[in-house]
Design a protein around this motif. Structure first.
Motif, PDB file in Angstrom:
ATOM      1  N   PRO A  45       0.816  -1.232   0.000  1.00  0.00           N
ATOM      2  CA  PRO A  45       0.000   0.000   0.000  1.00  0.00           C
ATOM      3  C   PRO A  45       0.843   1.273   0.000  1.00  0.00           C
ATOM      4  CG  PRO A  45      -0.873  -1.607   1.565  1.00  0.00           C
ATOM      5  CD  PRO A  45       0.461  -2.135   1.118  1.00  0.00           C
ATOM      6  N   VAL A  46       1.874   1.322   0.845  1.00  0.00           N
ATOM      7  CA  VAL A  46       2.733   2.503   0.913  1.00  0.00           C
ATOM      8  C   VAL A  46       3.508   2.674  -0.393  1.00  0.00           C
ATOM      9  CG1 VAL A  46       4.672   3.580   2.133  1.00  0.00           C
ATOM     10  CG2 VAL A  46       2.948   2.282   3.410  1.00  0.00           C
ATOM     11  N   GLY A  48       2.708   1.592  -3.375  1.00  0.00           N
ATOM     12  CA  GLY A  48       1.814   2.029  -4.447  1.00  0.00           C
ATOM     13  C   GLY A  48       1.493   3.502  -4.375  1.00  0.00           C
ATOM     14  N   GLN A  49       1.296   4.003  -3.165  1.00  0.00           N
ATOM     15  CA  GLN A  49       0.980   5.422  -2.986  1.00  0.00           C
ATOM     16  C   GLN A  49       2.151   6.311  -3.387  1.00  0.00           C
ATOM     17  OE1 GLN A  49       0.094   6.482   1.054  1.00  0.00           O
ATOM     18  NE2 GLN A  49      -0.934   8.380   0.507  1.00  0.00           N
ATOM     19  N   GLN A  50       3.360   5.944  -2.994  1.00  0.00           N
ATOM     20  CA  GLN A  50       4.521   6.795  -3.261  1.00  0.00           C
ATOM     21  C   GLN A  50       4.976   6.738  -4.709  1.00  0.00           C
ATOM     22  OE1 GLN A  50       7.695   6.293  -0.415  1.00  0.00           O
ATOM     23  NE2 GLN A  50       6.356   6.618   1.350  1.00  0.00           N
ATOM     24  N   GLY A  52       2.863   5.930  -7.187  1.00  0.00           N
ATOM     25  CA  GLY A  52       1.706   6.175  -8.045  1.00  0.00           C
ATOM     26  C   GLY A  52       1.278   4.950  -8.834  1.00  0.00           C
ATOM     27  N   ASP A  54      -1.307   1.850  -9.453  1.00  0.00           N
ATOM     28  CA  ASP A  54      -2.683   1.488  -9.138  1.00  0.00           C
ATOM     29  C   ASP A  54      -2.759   0.054  -8.608  1.00  0.00           C
ATOM     30  OD1 ASP A  54      -2.638  -0.310 -11.352  1.00  0.00           O
ATOM     31  OD2 ASP A  54      -3.290   1.275 -12.694  1.00  0.00           O
ATOM     32  N   THR A  55      -3.929  -0.328  -8.127  1.00  0.00           N
ATOM     33  CA  THR A  55      -4.109  -1.622  -7.464  1.00  0.00           C
ATOM     34  C   THR A  55      -3.812  -2.786  -8.397  1.00  0.00           C
ATOM     35  OG1 THR A  55      -5.809  -0.665  -6.026  1.00  0.00           O
ATOM     36  CG2 THR A  55      -5.738  -3.061  -6.180  1.00  0.00           C
ATOM     37  N   TRP A 175       9.306   1.818   2.486  1.00  0.00           N
ATOM     38  CA  TRP A 175       9.124   0.580   1.722  1.00  0.00           C
ATOM     39  C   TRP A 175      10.420   0.099   1.080  1.00  0.00           C
ATOM     40  CZ3 TRP A 175      10.458   0.599  -3.379  1.00  0.00           C
ATOM     41  CH2 TRP A 175      10.498   1.816  -4.052  1.00  0.00           C
TER      42      TRP A 175
END
Length: 473
Positions: A45-46, A48-50, A52, A54-55, A175
């Motif tokens: 999750p971290v 992916g956020q940093q 950019g 997607d799931t 991460w």
């Protein structure tokens, strides 16, 4: 079994004068391979956020590693037999360290996915070569069983430590640290192994079976891809069906090639060794149960019981601890009771623990309702893992030790993908149907995982039945 004269077939007793220290370093490398299969999950999750991501793309951070690892294991094992177990082990370890550093330095999704694929490919060289070196270091059955006890303990520690370390490192250092942790450990391995294990003998003879290597690698990659697709798009999706069809077609072609080539990648006569064959079938089933179990436990404890990532990791330590203790005791148990009774008994204990766990409610208390079955599962898994690994190398000549290592690792990887795809899908469908019927999410998830735990227990019982075919007592 084959006309190819292997490179790495020196007298096993000459490979090291400090073989137990050498084993500890080999086990450290194997720890990295096992750890990397789970440590990344918590960081996704971290990450992916940093970056950019997607799931849908995040799933490929796991899949890229699994596809390369599972698809190249047989080829990696055979390369180790032909060009030297120590040589291929060091190449694999160096590649794994470099790929880990690149993954930690990634600034785009493309760079990260390429690094993960390189990690998997390097692990496919490292893992079977490491097991082959173990068989050379410990040619005697009694010492080899003790060494495999250490090997089994490492698997247990790595599986649990992935969740724990992933949470700690991501929270404290970011991460990137879940990848960077491999670099100093891998460096220790690269320095120590040349000092502890002698060089491989030179002299390669014959040609590498390129058609066989291409078809079996393609078949395994397609098989793992199909199993991964089941989780994402379902059984009936054209992608799943297409990949499964490609895997079957390439598998049939591989058998056709191996029957007709003078120097096959996988001499089919190796499967006349009943214990090796049974060991691989049982390992496939153990892999299916183990991966599905750890996935379900992690989600159940966080989504249902409300534990954070660190607490979830800590709650799995008793299971891992029991596994490690029993793995260490397994040599004595096997010596006293025999291989077949130990394996069957271990799988029955594993099944009993899984059935017990299936009764855990949505408001379960760890000490009274989870700890007990976790300990039983650890006991059963520890005994089964060590005994099955021993069977997989039983009676294997030194020149095919890498092949045996590739086979058993492949069985575990395919089994893990198979178990997660099928049992995970069953649990998800059960949960969805209950939610549609008006059942609350925590209770629906719990009941879905109850079916998964019962499914893994059934898999363990099938393993016990299969173990009845073992020749030795």
């Amino acid at each position: 079994m084959t006309t190819t004269t292997p490179v790495a077939a020196p007298a096993p007793t000459t490979r090291s004068t400090r073989r137990w220290l050498a084993l500890s370093i080999l086990a450290l490398a194997q720890f990295l391979v096992v750890l990397d299969a789970s440590i990344v999950n918590i960081a996704l999750p971290v990450l992916g956020q940093q970056l950019g991501i997607d799931t849908a793309t995040l799933a490929w951070v796991i899949t890229a590693y699994v596809l390369a690892f599972g698809g190249l294991l047989l080829l990696g094992g055979r390369l180790a037999d032909r060009y030297g177990h120590r040589r291929i082990f060091l190449i694999g370890t160096a590649g794994f360290v470099a790929a880990s550093a690149l993954a930690g330095l990634s600034v785009t999704s493309e760079m990260l996915l390429a690094s993960r694929a390189l990690q998997g490919a390097s692990a496919a060289l490292l893992a079977p070569a490491a097991l082959a070196l173990l068989t050379h270091l410990f040619p005697e059955t009694k010492d080899r069983t003790k060494a495999l006890g250490v090997w089994g303990g490492v698997a247990g520690i790595g599986s649990a430590a992935g969740v724990l370390l992933g949470g700690v490192l991501t929270a404290a250092l970011g991460w990137q640290s879940v990848f960077f942790i491999n670099v100093p450990i891998g460096a220790i391995v690269l320095v120590a192994i040349p000092l502890l294990i002698t060089r491989d003998k030179s002299g390669v003879h014959g040609k590498l079976d390129i058609p066989g290597a291409a078809t079996i690698t393609g078949a395994l990659v397609a098989a793992v891809g199909a199993l991964s697709a089941i989780e994402q798009v379902g059984f009936a999706h054209p992608l799943t069906i297409g990949l499964a069809a490609v895997s079957i077609a390439l598998g049939v072609l591989f058998v056709f090639i191996e029957r007709r080539t003078a120097e096959p990648l996988v001499p089919l006569d190796v499967f006349k060794n009943r214990n090796l064959t049974v060991g691989n079938i049982v390992m496939l089933l153990i892999g299916a149960a183990m991966v599905a179990l750890f996935f379900a436990l992690s989600v159940y404890m966080q989504a249902v019981l409300g534990y954070d990532a660190l607490t979830t990791g800590l709650t799995q330590l008793p299971l891992a601890g029991a596994l490690v203790v029993v793995a260490g005791l397994a040599p004595s148990i096997i010596h006293r009771f025999g291989t077949k009774p130990t394996l069957i008994g271990s799988l029955i204990v594993l099944a009993a623990g899984l059935v017990w766990l299936s009764f855990a409610p949505s408001d379960a208390q760890f000490l009274t309702q989870i700890l007990g079955p976790s300990l039983l599962i650890g006991v059963g898994m520890g005994g089964a893992f060590v005994t099955t690994t021993q069977l997989s190398v039983d009676g294997v000549e030194g020149g095919e030790a890498g092949l045996a290592g590739g086979l058993i690792n492949t069985s575990q990887q395919i089994g893990g993908a198979l178990g997660l795809a099928i049992l995970g899908t069953i649990a998800a469908l059960r949960t969805e149907s209950l939610i549609e019927a008006g059942v609350g999410a925590p209770e629906a998830i719990t009941r879905g995982f109850s079916w998964l735990f019962l499914g893994t227990a059934t898999v363990a019982v099938l393993g016990a039945i299969t173990a009845g075919l073992v020749r030795k007592n």
